[in-house]
Scaffold this motif. Structure first.
Motif, PDB file in Angstrom:
ATOM      1  N   ALA A  16      39.458 -22.484  32.498  1.00  0.00           N
ATOM      2  CA  ALA A  16      39.425 -21.896  33.843  1.00  0.00           C
ATOM      3  C   ALA A  16      40.344 -22.639  34.802  1.00  0.00           C
ATOM      4  CB  ALA A  16      38.001 -21.884  34.383  1.00  0.00           C
ATOM      5  N   LEU A  17      40.400 -23.963  34.696  1.00  0.00           N
ATOM      6  CA  LEU A  17      41.295 -24.739  35.560  1.00  0.00           C
ATOM      7  C   LEU A  17      42.741 -24.512  35.161  1.00  0.00           C
ATOM      8  CD1 LEU A  17      39.455 -28.167  35.999  1.00  0.00           C
ATOM      9  CD2 LEU A  17      39.143 -26.019  37.237  1.00  0.00           C
ATOM     10  N   ALA A  18      42.998 -24.529  33.864  1.00  0.00           N
ATOM     11  CA  ALA A  18      44.357 -24.268  33.394  1.00  0.00           C
ATOM     12  C   ALA A  18      44.812 -22.870  33.809  1.00  0.00           C
ATOM     13  CB  ALA A  18      44.425 -24.422  31.887  1.00  0.00           C
ATOM     14  N   ILE A 170      37.342 -22.987  45.977  1.00  0.00           N
ATOM     15  CA  ILE A 170      37.478 -24.153  45.101  1.00  0.00           C
ATOM     16  C   ILE A 170      36.819 -23.911  43.748  1.00  0.00           C
ATOM     17  CG2 ILE A 170      36.911 -26.601  44.810  1.00  0.00           C
ATOM     18  CD1 ILE A 170      36.939 -26.847  47.882  1.00  0.00           C
ATOM     19  N   LEU A 171      37.546 -24.235  42.699  1.00  0.00           N
ATOM     20  CA  LEU A 171      36.980 -24.273  41.350  1.00  0.00           C
ATOM     21  C   LEU A 171      36.540 -25.709  41.087  1.00  0.00           C
ATOM     22  CD1 LEU A 171      38.884 -21.721  41.312  1.00  0.00           C
ATOM     23  CD2 LEU A 171      39.124 -22.141  38.853  1.00  0.00           C
ATOM     24  N   ALA A 172      35.322 -25.889  40.586  1.00  0.00           N
ATOM     25  CA  ALA A 172      34.794 -27.222  40.302  1.00  0.00           C
ATOM     26  C   ALA A 172      34.286 -27.268  38.870  1.00  0.00           C
ATOM     27  CB  ALA A 172      33.666 -27.568  41.273  1.00  0.00           C
ATOM     28  N   ALA A 173      34.489 -28.412  38.221  1.00  0.00           N
ATOM     29  CA  ALA A 173      34.091 -28.560  36.824  1.00  0.00           C
ATOM     30  C   ALA A 173      33.429 -29.907  36.592  1.00  0.00           C
ATOM     31  CB  ALA A 173      35.301 -28.401  35.905  1.00  0.00           C
ATOM     32  N   VAL A 174      32.307 -29.866  35.866  1.00  0.00           N
ATOM     33  CA  VAL A 174      31.548 -31.063  35.486  1.00  0.00           C
ATOM     34  C   VAL A 174      31.945 -31.424  34.062  1.00  0.00           C
ATOM     35  CG1 VAL A 174      29.240 -32.040  35.189  1.00  0.00           C
ATOM     36  CG2 VAL A 174      29.645 -30.326  36.978  1.00  0.00           C
ATOM     37  N   GLN A 215      13.787 -39.033  31.746  1.00  0.00           N
ATOM     38  CA  GLN A 215      15.066 -38.492  31.275  1.00  0.00           C
ATOM     39  C   GLN A 215      15.686 -37.743  32.444  1.00  0.00           C
ATOM     40  OE1 GLN A 215      14.512 -40.338  27.910  1.00  0.00           O
ATOM     41  NE2 GLN A 215      16.354 -39.080  28.119  1.00  0.00           N
ATOM     42  N   LEU A 216      16.874 -38.184  32.868  1.00  0.00           N
ATOM     43  CA  LEU A 216      17.517 -37.667  34.084  1.00  0.00           C
ATOM     44  C   LEU A 216      18.702 -36.775  33.730  1.00  0.00           C
ATOM     45  CD1 LEU A 216      17.562 -37.827  37.219  1.00  0.00           C
ATOM     46  CD2 LEU A 216      19.091 -39.802  36.967  1.00  0.00           C
ATOM     47  N   ASP A 217      18.813 -35.670  34.431  1.00  0.00           N
ATOM     48  CA  ASP A 217      19.873 -34.693  34.174  1.00  0.00           C
ATOM     49  C   ASP A 217      20.946 -34.786  35.261  1.00  0.00           C
ATOM     50  OD1 ASP A 217      21.462 -32.479  33.643  1.00  0.00           O
ATOM     51  OD2 ASP A 217      19.773 -31.197  33.111  1.00  0.00           O
ATOM     52  N   LEU A 218      22.005 -35.539  34.980  1.00  0.00           N
ATOM     53  CA  LEU A 218      23.103 -35.678  35.943  1.00  0.00           C
ATOM     54  C   LEU A 218      23.943 -34.411  36.047  1.00  0.00           C
ATOM     55  CD1 LEU A 218      24.369 -39.317  35.230  1.00  0.00           C
ATOM     56  CD2 LEU A 218      22.924 -38.541  37.115  1.00  0.00           C
ATOM     57  N   TRP A 219      24.017 -33.652  34.963  1.00  0.00           N
ATOM     58  CA  TRP A 219      24.785 -32.399  35.012  1.00  0.00           C
ATOM     59  C   TRP A 219      24.171 -31.457  36.039  1.00  0.00           C
ATOM     60  CZ3 TRP A 219      24.873 -31.267  29.005  1.00  0.00           C
ATOM     61  CH2 TRP A 219      25.602 -32.287  28.366  1.00  0.00           C
ATOM     62  N   LYS A 220      22.866 -31.249  35.920  1.00  0.00           N
ATOM     63  CA  LYS A 220      22.193 -30.322  36.819  1.00  0.00           C
ATOM     64  C   LYS A 220      22.214 -30.840  38.251  1.00  0.00           C
ATOM     65  CE  LYS A 220      19.168 -27.805  35.025  1.00  0.00           C
ATOM     66  NZ  LYS A 220      17.960 -27.313  34.301  1.00  0.00           N
ATOM     67  N   ALA A 221      22.051 -32.153  38.418  1.00  0.00           N
ATOM     68  CA  ALA A 221      22.092 -32.729  39.764  1.00  0.00           C
ATOM     69  C   ALA A 221      23.422 -32.434  40.439  1.00  0.00           C
ATOM     70  CB  ALA A 221      21.847 -34.235  39.705  1.00  0.00           C
ATOM     71  N   ASN A 222      24.514 -32.597  39.708  1.00  0.00           N
ATOM     72  CA  ASN A 222      25.828 -32.323  40.293  1.00  0.00           C
ATOM     73  C   ASN A 222      26.058 -30.834  40.504  1.00  0.00           C
ATOM     74  OD1 ASN A 222      27.656 -34.796  40.753  1.00  0.00           O
ATOM     75  ND2 ASN A 222      26.636 -35.276  38.823  1.00  0.00           N
ATOM     76  N   GLN A 223      25.497 -29.996  39.652  1.00  0.00           N
ATOM     77  CA  GLN A 223      25.581 -28.551  39.882  1.00  0.00           C
ATOM     78  C   GLN A 223      24.897 -28.177  41.194  1.00  0.00           C
ATOM     79  OE1 GLN A 223      23.692 -27.115  36.341  1.00  0.00           O
ATOM     80  NE2 GLN A 223      25.528 -27.274  35.074  1.00  0.00           N
ATOM     81  N   ILE A 224      23.711 -28.750  41.426  1.00  0.00           N
ATOM     82  CA  ILE A 224      22.992 -28.495  42.678  1.00  0.00           C
ATOM     83  C   ILE A 224      23.823 -28.934  43.882  1.00  0.00           C
ATOM     84  CG2 ILE A 224      20.998 -29.219  44.060  1.00  0.00           C
ATOM     85  CD1 ILE A 224      19.413 -29.354  41.394  1.00  0.00           C
ATOM     86  N   ILE A 225      24.373 -30.140  43.792  1.00  0.00           N
ATOM     87  CA  ILE A 225      25.186 -30.684  44.885  1.00  0.00           C
ATOM     88  C   ILE A 225      26.376 -29.783  45.172  1.00  0.00           C
ATOM     89  CG2 ILE A 225      26.734 -32.593  45.504  1.00  0.00           C
ATOM     90  CD1 ILE A 225      24.762 -34.396  43.845  1.00  0.00           C
ATOM     91  N   LEU A 226      27.051 -29.338  44.132  1.00  0.00           N
ATOM     92  CA  LEU A 226      28.269 -28.542  44.327  1.00  0.00           C
ATOM     93  C   LEU A 226      27.948 -27.150  44.865  1.00  0.00           C
ATOM     94  CD1 LEU A 226      30.235 -29.672  41.158  1.00  0.00           C
ATOM     95  CD2 LEU A 226      30.566 -30.408  43.511  1.00  0.00           C
ATOM     96  N   HIS A 235      32.631 -20.073  40.135  1.00  0.00           N
ATOM     97  CA  HIS A 235      33.701 -21.066  40.173  1.00  0.00           C
ATOM     98  C   HIS A 235      33.234 -22.446  39.708  1.00  0.00           C
ATOM     99  CE1 HIS A 235      36.220 -18.736  43.395  1.00  0.00           C
ATOM    100  NE2 HIS A 235      36.260 -18.180  42.204  1.00  0.00           N
ATOM    101  N   LEU A 236      32.039 -22.513  39.121  1.00  0.00           N
ATOM    102  CA  LEU A 236      31.464 -23.793  38.707  1.00  0.00           C
ATOM    103  C   LEU A 236      31.337 -23.815  37.186  1.00  0.00           C
ATOM    104  CD1 LEU A 236      30.146 -26.510  39.336  1.00  0.00           C
ATOM    105  CD2 LEU A 236      28.006 -25.288  39.802  1.00  0.00           C
ATOM    106  N   TYR A 237      31.942 -24.833  36.572  1.00  0.00           N
ATOM    107  CA  TYR A 237      31.992 -24.928  35.104  1.00  0.00           C
ATOM    108  C   TYR A 237      31.429 -26.271  34.656  1.00  0.00           C
ATOM    109  CZ  TYR A 237      35.274 -21.242  36.236  1.00  0.00           C
ATOM    110  OH  TYR A 237      35.840 -20.112  36.760  1.00  0.00           O
TER     111      TYR A 237
END
Length: 274
Positions: A16-18, A170-174, A215-226, A235-237
């Motif tokens: 998607a970014l490419a 903005i396109l954002a990717a984790v 057990q902490l989910d950093l992926w989901k935390a950053n998805q929420i933030i974004l 636009h979120l990957y």
């Protein structure tokens, strides 16, 4: 995310970014380099006790595979802050061709073509940002401290304030990083998240174990933030690749008790076509 195997050094990329046509980017693996020992083989850090000549050869190889010039690299200087640097022409080569003239920088933003923003990883979360409308890019290192500090939101705000970006564009990717199943943390870490996230959000982010840890989910935390920063769902990957689970081909601090090299994320804005 797709694995690209052209050249000596394989790397990961977001189609998607490419597909925006305005950036060149990648995320390294631990394969295809010349480093030895715990840094074998594609270590991209000069700070892990590796032979500097080997690290430079590794950079030449990954640069050749992705297609950028090593002379255009601009390194972060990560200390788990939420500090983001506006990168200008004077920063070209910082960290590779000459010493970094700054410290405490976990994110980089620029609108200048052919500067290769470079950040470093071995479980923490890489965040890529591309605004095709304003031609602005950002690359951010978000460990648990950066995530609690919502460095991803700060990147979006800086893109808006300094360059006029609309978050909806903005396109954002984790990127690849440690997944929830492998990321056990203590109560104090979860308490820090509770101070910044709602109870409903915390029910998704942290799962308590019988030993009292979580057990902490950093992926989901950053998805929420974004999403809260205004990034649209379409636009979120998320790569969904756990560095700890994939320790055979990605460096993981947790999986090796710190005996490892560093992966790197790269993001470069391409010149406008005449």
């Amino acid at each position: 995310m797709e694995l690209c195997a052209q050249g000596t050094a394989p790397y990961l990329m977001f189609p998607a970014l490419a597909g925006t046509g305005i950036v060149r980017h990648g995320f390294s693996t631990k394969l295809g380099g010349v480093s030895q020992g715990s840094c074998a083989t594609m270590n991209l850090s000069f700070e892990r006790g590796d032979d500097p000549k080997a690290v430079r050869e590794n950079y030449r190889r990954i640069a050749s595979s992705i297609g950028f010039s090593v002379e255009d690299l601009v390194f972060s200087k990560q200390t788990h802050t939420t500090n983001i640097r506006l990168v200008t022409e004077k920063d070209r080569g910082a960290g590779y061709s000459r010493p970094v003239g700054y410290t405490d920088v976990d994110g980089l933003i620029t609108n200048i073509p052919n500067l290769v923003l470079t950040t470093f990883y071995a479980d923490c979360v890489p965040l890529y940002f591309v605004d095709p409308a304003r031609r602005v890019i950002a690359l951010v290192h978000s460990g648990w401290r950066g995530t609690v500090g919502k460095i991803g939101d700060k990147a979006v705000r800086m893109m808006r304030e300094h360059f006029g970006s609309d978050p909806a564009d903005i396109l954002a990717a984790v990127g690849p990083s440690i997944g929830q199943e492998c990321y056990e943390v203590s109560r104090d870490v979860v308490d820090a998240f509770r101070d910044e996230f709602t109870e409903a959000q915390m029910s998704e982010l942290a799962e308590q174990k019988e030993n009292g840890k979580y057990q902490l989910d950093l992926w989901k935390a950053n998805q929420i933030i974004l999403r809260e920063a205004g990034i649209r769902n379409e636009h979120l990957y998320t790569a969904g690749i756990c560095t700890c689970c994939q320790k055979d081909w990605l460096f993981s601090h947790r999986a090796t008790n710190g005996k490892r090299g560093n992966l790197a994320a790269f993001l470069e804005l391409l010149p406008e076509q005449a």
